[in-house]
Design a protein around this motif. Structure first.
Motif, short mmCIF file in Angstrom:
data_model
loop_
_atom_site.label_atom_id
_atom_site.label_comp_id
_atom_site.label_asym_id
_atom_site.label_seq_id
_atom_site.Cartn_x
_atom_site.Cartn_y
_atom_site.Cartn_z
N GLN A 56 37.64 106.25 73.83
CA GLN A 56 37.06 106.31 72.52
C GLN A 56 36.97 107.55 71.27
OE1 GLN A 56 34.26 106.23 75.26
NE2 GLN A 56 35.26 103.76 75.75
N LYS A 57 37.11 107.12 69.96
CA LYS A 57 36.31 107.49 68.84
C LYS A 57 35.49 108.06 68.59
CE LYS A 57 40.22 105.86 64.76
NZ LYS A 57 40.58 104.74 64.17
N ALA A 58 35.56 109.17 68.22
CA ALA A 58 33.54 109.81 68.02
C ALA A 58 34.42 111.08 66.86
CB ALA A 58 33.39 110.20 69.33
N ILE A 59 33.18 111.83 66.64
CA ILE A 59 33.46 113.02 65.26
C ILE A 59 31.70 113.23 65.67
CG2 ILE A 59 35.02 112.58 63.66
CD1 ILE A 59 32.93 111.68 61.36
N ALA A 60 31.71 114.86 65.09
CA ALA A 60 30.35 115.69 64.82
C ALA A 60 30.11 115.47 63.79
CB ALA A 60 30.28 116.00 66.59
N ILE A 61 28.57 115.75 63.43
CA ILE A 61 28.38 116.45 62.01
C ILE A 61 27.06 117.15 61.62
CG2 ILE A 61 28.11 115.35 59.58
CD1 ILE A 61 30.06 113.41 59.79
N GLN A 62 27.30 118.01 61.75
CA GLN A 62 25.67 118.35 61.62
C GLN A 62 25.31 118.18 60.33
OE1 GLN A 62 26.04 123.07 61.73
NE2 GLN A 62 24.13 123.04 62.16
N VAL A 63 24.08 118.10 60.31
CA VAL A 63 23.41 117.15 59.34
C VAL A 63 21.55 117.50 59.30
CG1 VAL A 63 23.92 115.60 59.81
CG2 VAL A 63 23.04 115.55 57.68
N ASP A 64 21.28 117.64 58.39
CA ASP A 64 19.63 117.54 58.35
C ASP A 64 19.11 116.47 57.45
OD1 ASP A 64 17.19 117.84 57.99
OD2 ASP A 64 17.13 119.44 57.09
N VAL A 65 18.76 115.66 58.78
CA VAL A 65 19.33 113.69 57.85
C VAL A 65 17.41 113.90 57.24
CG1 VAL A 65 19.72 112.74 59.84
CG2 VAL A 65 17.35 113.10 60.20
N THR A 66 17.32 114.85 56.75
CA THR A 66 15.46 114.41 56.07
C THR A 66 16.53 115.60 54.42
OG1 THR A 66 15.05 117.30 56.31
CG2 THR A 66 13.82 115.96 58.30
N GLY A 67 16.78 115.64 54.64
CA GLY A 67 17.75 115.60 53.12
C GLY A 67 18.80 115.14 52.57
N MET A 68 18.21 114.12 51.49
CA MET A 68 19.50 113.69 50.42
C MET A 68 20.85 113.69 50.93
SD MET A 68 20.32 109.94 50.21
CE MET A 68 19.91 108.39 49.68
N ASN A 69 20.99 114.76 49.77
CA ASN A 69 22.13 115.47 49.46
C ASN A 69 22.71 115.52 50.91
OD1 ASN A 69 21.42 115.17 46.88
ND2 ASN A 69 21.13 117.86 46.81
N GLN A 70 22.43 115.99 52.03
CA GLN A 70 22.94 116.06 52.79
C GLN A 70 23.73 115.18 54.20
OE1 GLN A 70 22.41 119.06 56.25
NE2 GLN A 70 21.08 120.68 54.81
N VAL A 71 22.56 114.15 53.98
CA VAL A 71 22.47 112.51 54.26
C VAL A 71 24.23 111.97 53.95
CG1 VAL A 71 22.10 109.94 54.41
CG2 VAL A 71 21.00 112.01 55.22
N GLN A 72 24.59 112.02 52.34
CA GLN A 72 25.63 111.54 52.29
C GLN A 72 26.88 112.03 52.29
OE1 GLN A 72 23.72 111.11 47.82
NE2 GLN A 72 22.85 109.29 47.83
N GLN A 73 26.23 113.29 52.37
CA GLN A 73 27.74 114.17 51.62
C GLN A 73 28.46 114.04 53.71
OE1 GLN A 73 29.33 116.26 49.96
NE2 GLN A 73 31.15 116.53 52.14
N ALA A 74 27.41 113.74 54.70
CA ALA A 74 27.87 113.65 56.21
C ALA A 74 28.30 111.88 56.20
CB ALA A 74 26.47 113.32 56.54
N ALA A 75 27.66 111.30 55.53
CA ALA A 75 28.16 109.28 55.44
C ALA A 75 29.40 109.70 54.76
CB ALA A 75 27.32 109.19 54.39
#
Ligand SMILES: NC(=O)c1ccc[n+]([C@@H]2O[C@H](COP(=O)([O-])OP(=O)(O)OC[C@H]3O[C@@H](n4cnc5c(N)ncnc54)[C@H](O)[C@@H]3O)[C@@H](O)[C@H]2O)c1
Length: 255
Positions: A56-75
């Protein structure tokens, strides 16, 4: 109707280990492409690699979900790699070593625990809701806890408060998004046995025994039992399930 997830793109936060990892693999098994988000990047990569090895298709992203900038970059990275996200499962959560009770609890403990267990789910929902609304179909599942429905066995005050707040967030997002075909629900796990970090494992043996006596099933739960409930809530079969909290706890809380 059905629980097949072919053609869907899911983000699972906290999928480096524990319930998040098992959930990411379960959603992929059912056909979803999965972005494995976690602050522990190398372990998130392992989850994604296991999914890919299964075809199946998957990717991994290192992100701290408590920070909006990181969340938006990961998105942004997720959408570029897999397409528009229509399933969001907020699993990342922990009591972060905060002490039991009020006496030793600091303002910093409070902010960190509330940020991870409640605020982060607001940030991710805010990030993906517009695309889900545009599509007219979406699913958000927030992982709360029995601690959020009643009280915390480990007596960590901000954890119980944040998990209860997360249920309020779930209901209010559900009201806001249901008219757009986006269903928001929560799961309140009980004591889950297979997880290395589970708070109950830090309890003394006699308290663990007492805890078991309060669970009609007579045993702790497995991550797979949480993942199965999540897979139902993100599927078409849950099309008329909105703003609910599903307790997956062996019957510990019945109300
Ligand atoms: N284990 C239990 O018995 C139990 C019971 C009720 C509720 N819960 C809740 O279920 C969820 C999963 O629990 P678990 O036992 O699988 O936990 P776990 O500790 O095994 O996994 C949590 C994951 O979240 C990740 N994470 C932590 N902070 C993060 C951050 N800032 N950004 C991104 N990722 C981060 C961790 O790296 C980890 O991979 C949590 O929300 C937890 O509060 C657990």
């Amino acid at each position: 109707m059905g629980t097949n997830l072919d053609g869907h793109v899911a983000v699972v936060t906290g999928s480096a280990m524990g319930m998040g990892k098992v959930t990411a693999k379960e959603l992929a098994n059912r056909g979803a492409s999965v972005a494995c988000w976690d602050i522990v990047g190398d372990k998130a990569i392992e989850t994604a690699e296991e999914i890919k090895a299964a075809g199946q298709k998957a990717i991994a992203i290192q992100v701290d979900v408590t920070g909006m900038n990181q969340v938006q970059q990961a998105a942004k990275q997720t959408v570029e790699a897999l397409g528009t996200v229509d399933i969001l499962v907020n699993v990342a959560g922990a009591s972060l070593g905060a002490p039991p009770g009020l006496d030793d609890l600091t303002e910093e403990d409070w902010d960190a625990v509330v940020s991870l267990n409640m605020r982060a789910s607001f940030l991710t929902a805010k990030t993906f809701a517009q695309d889900m609304k545009k599509k007219g179909w979406g699913r958000i599942v927030n992982i709360s806890s029995g601690a959020g429905r009643s009280n915390s066995r480990s007596r960590v005050i901000p954890y119980a408060a944040a998990k209860a707040g997360l249920l309020g967030l779930t209901r209010q997002l559900a009201v806001d998004l249901a008219p757009h075909g986006v269903n928001v629900n929560a799961i309140a796990p009980g004591a889950i046995a297979t997880l290395p970090n589970a708070a109950w494992k830090k309890l003394p043996a006699d308290q663990q025994r007492d805890a078991l006596l309060t669970i009609p099933a007579g045993r702790f739960g497995e991550s797979e039992e949480i993942a199965g409930a999540i897979a139902f809530l993100v599927s078409d079969d849950a099309s008329y399930v909105i703003g609910q909290t599903l307790c997956v706890d062996g019957g510990h809380w019945m109300f």
